[in-house]
Design a protein around this motif. Sequence first.
Motif, PDB file in Angstrom:
ATOM      1  N   UNK A 131      10.910   6.234   1.886  1.00  0.00           N
ATOM      2  CA  UNK A 131      12.062   6.244   0.667  1.00  0.00           C
ATOM      3  C   UNK A 131      11.189   5.872  -0.645  1.00  0.00           C
ATOM      4  N   UNK A 132      10.019   5.244  -0.661  1.00  0.00           N
ATOM      5  CA  UNK A 132       9.297   4.864  -1.837  1.00  0.00           C
ATOM      6  C   UNK A 132       8.910   6.272  -2.677  1.00  0.00           C
ATOM      7  N   UNK A 147       7.656  -0.807   7.175  1.00  0.00           N
ATOM      8  CA  UNK A 147       6.702   0.327   6.881  1.00  0.00           C
ATOM      9  C   UNK A 147       6.983   1.661   6.929  1.00  0.00           C
ATOM     10  N   UNK A 148       8.023   2.044   7.900  1.00  0.00           N
ATOM     11  CA  UNK A 148       8.449   3.379   7.879  1.00  0.00           C
ATOM     12  C   UNK A 148       9.472   3.628   6.974  1.00  0.00           C
ATOM     13  N   UNK A 200       3.062   5.976  -2.568  1.00  0.00           N
ATOM     14  CA  UNK A 200       4.271   6.908  -2.952  1.00  0.00           C
ATOM     15  C   UNK A 200       4.246   7.091  -4.500  1.00  0.00           C
ATOM     16  N   UNK A 201       3.859   6.081  -5.243  1.00  0.00           N
ATOM     17  CA  UNK A 201       3.703   6.340  -6.625  1.00  0.00           C
ATOM     18  C   UNK A 201       2.837   7.463  -7.319  1.00  0.00           C
ATOM     19  N   UNK A 202       1.605   7.505  -6.534  1.00  0.00           N
ATOM     20  CA  UNK A 202       0.755   8.577  -6.847  1.00  0.00           C
ATOM     21  C   UNK A 202       0.013   9.179  -5.606  1.00  0.00           C
ATOM     22  N   UNK A 203       1.005  10.158  -4.987  1.00  0.00           N
ATOM     23  CA  UNK A 203       0.904  10.653  -3.430  1.00  0.00           C
ATOM     24  C   UNK A 203      -0.271  11.531  -3.748  1.00  0.00           C
ATOM     25  N   UNK A 204      -0.549  12.399  -4.637  1.00  0.00           N
ATOM     26  CA  UNK A 204      -1.494  13.353  -4.459  1.00  0.00           C
ATOM     27  C   UNK A 204      -2.902  12.891  -4.802  1.00  0.00           C
ATOM     28  N   UNK A 219       0.873  -1.157   0.086  1.00  0.00           N
ATOM     29  CA  UNK A 219      -0.344  -0.051   0.080  1.00  0.00           C
ATOM     30  C   UNK A 219       0.699   1.275   0.014  1.00  0.00           C
ATOM     31  N   UNK A 220       2.000   1.342   0.989  1.00  0.00           N
ATOM     32  CA  UNK A 220       2.725   2.395   1.143  1.00  0.00           C
ATOM     33  C   UNK A 220       3.564   2.756  -0.261  1.00  0.00           C
TER      34      UNK A 220
END
Lengths: 190, 88, 245
Positions: free
Chosen positions: B81-82, B75-76, A36-40, A31-32
């Motif tokens: 960093x992702x 997770x952090x 990060x790939x499409x944060x907006x 999920x994270x």
Amino acid sequence: MGERAPNQVEAGVWVVVLGELSVFTLFFTTFLYYRALSIDLFHASSATLSQTLGLLNTLILLGSSWFVATAVNALREVDRRRRALPHLAGALCCGAAFVAVKVFEYGRAFREGVNVLTDEFYMFYFMLTGIHLLHLVVGMALLGAMALHLRSALATDAEVSETLVGFSSCFWHMLDLVWIILFPLLYLLH
Amino acid sequence: MTRLFFLTWLFLSLASLLSWWLDASMQGVWVGTAVLFVAFFKARMVLMVFMEVRDATPLLRWVCEAWLGIACTAVIATYWFAPFSLPG
Amino acid sequence: MSTTQPASNLCPRQRSSHRIAVWCGTLFTIGLPLGWGILASFLLPPISPSATPQEVAAFVTEGGILQKLGLMMALACVGGLLPMSAVLGDQMRRMEGARPIWAQTQLACATLTVWLVSAALVFFAAAAFRADRNPELIQLLNDLGWLTFITPVSMIVFWMCAVGAAILSDRGEPSVMPRWVGYLSIWAALLSAPGFAAVLFHNGPFAWSGLLALWIPLLIFIVWWITLTVYLLKAIREEAGISER
């Protein structure tokens, strides 16, 4: 304190619990990563969720975990065994309340025209909470089975099944644990 | 024992309210990190107190601590960093 | 709940056939990924559900004879699951006692798994059979193949649950299989469940090419199968030991 009964959950239960936790960790990091790939997009969609309902569900599950922990504790002492049943009932009510809040949340999302295919955030939101909800229903079935078993065991003064009690209670706490991490991931991170 | 469970429950509920309040009143990557840390700390309390790992065998205790460490780091780290490029 | 253990009558000749039957499971678990996944390159990497008809057609055309050989190999191997599940059912009957419902559920689920995996392979084979047909039809066959392969998780879940339930209900001393194998089966069942969501998604981790619908269930199936193979062989050895005494 001090002369507490030792932890009687058999080792195999931890195969399920730690296995589940590892896989949910994988879900969290996936999920994270996508976030990060499409944060907006994730921020915008996450802002539409009701944090209050998420918080409410967190508190409900924490309450249910307390009920389960005290129920298991009561079972350890012969003269207090009877107290376990109302605590289990409390845990089951909390579980039902969680499901009700979740259904209300899903229903509201559907009325607003949002569903699992709307965007990537909602895909994760519905899938992760859905998988958690599915596990929760299994957990409620286990707690229900435990309550029924307990009732007949108390009536006939029989032994209580360690397997059922250990597995159901640990599984339920695991659901709480997963939600504790899922809640900030989906509702809080901005 | 019952008292300990009650205090744990109280602490966990307050910690949930705290992270909710933190998130509502402040912005930034550090707030997110703090919220995640609080979440993993709560997870540790559930494991240790409610699931009674603190009374369990050393092996199980270490396995649980290891999972907490690995999961929290993963997770952090992903949160910070992702997107990194995945191998392959 | 019979207090007397049913007479164990696994003579040495039967013991070898039981062993051979367990190893037949290897055909499925090695042959399927090797033939379908690697030779036919369906896993190298899996084609995305969002690929255009032309991309799917190109994949099938480029596959050529090797792809067909891989599919043939996989089709030939899937049946290996059946003898293994017969042995598994036999041991589960020892766990359950007189009226073994989980053992029967297990056999039915294994049979259906073989049937559905074969069906999926046949869809892929049909795509490869006339690779020059309309790309949209190739895409249709490809969709059918993947969805047949990934989404019918119900019987896998019930299969794993049945095995778990039988192991955990075993009251014999010594037990036929260690109890953690039962818990492992239940965990495996919970993990295999997200596959059905592949109906919904064209990309991402829950799509048929994704981490959570394809790779994790595949991996957990292999782990489950290795564990069962090891402990089935052990159970056969120990049962033979009991009958020789």
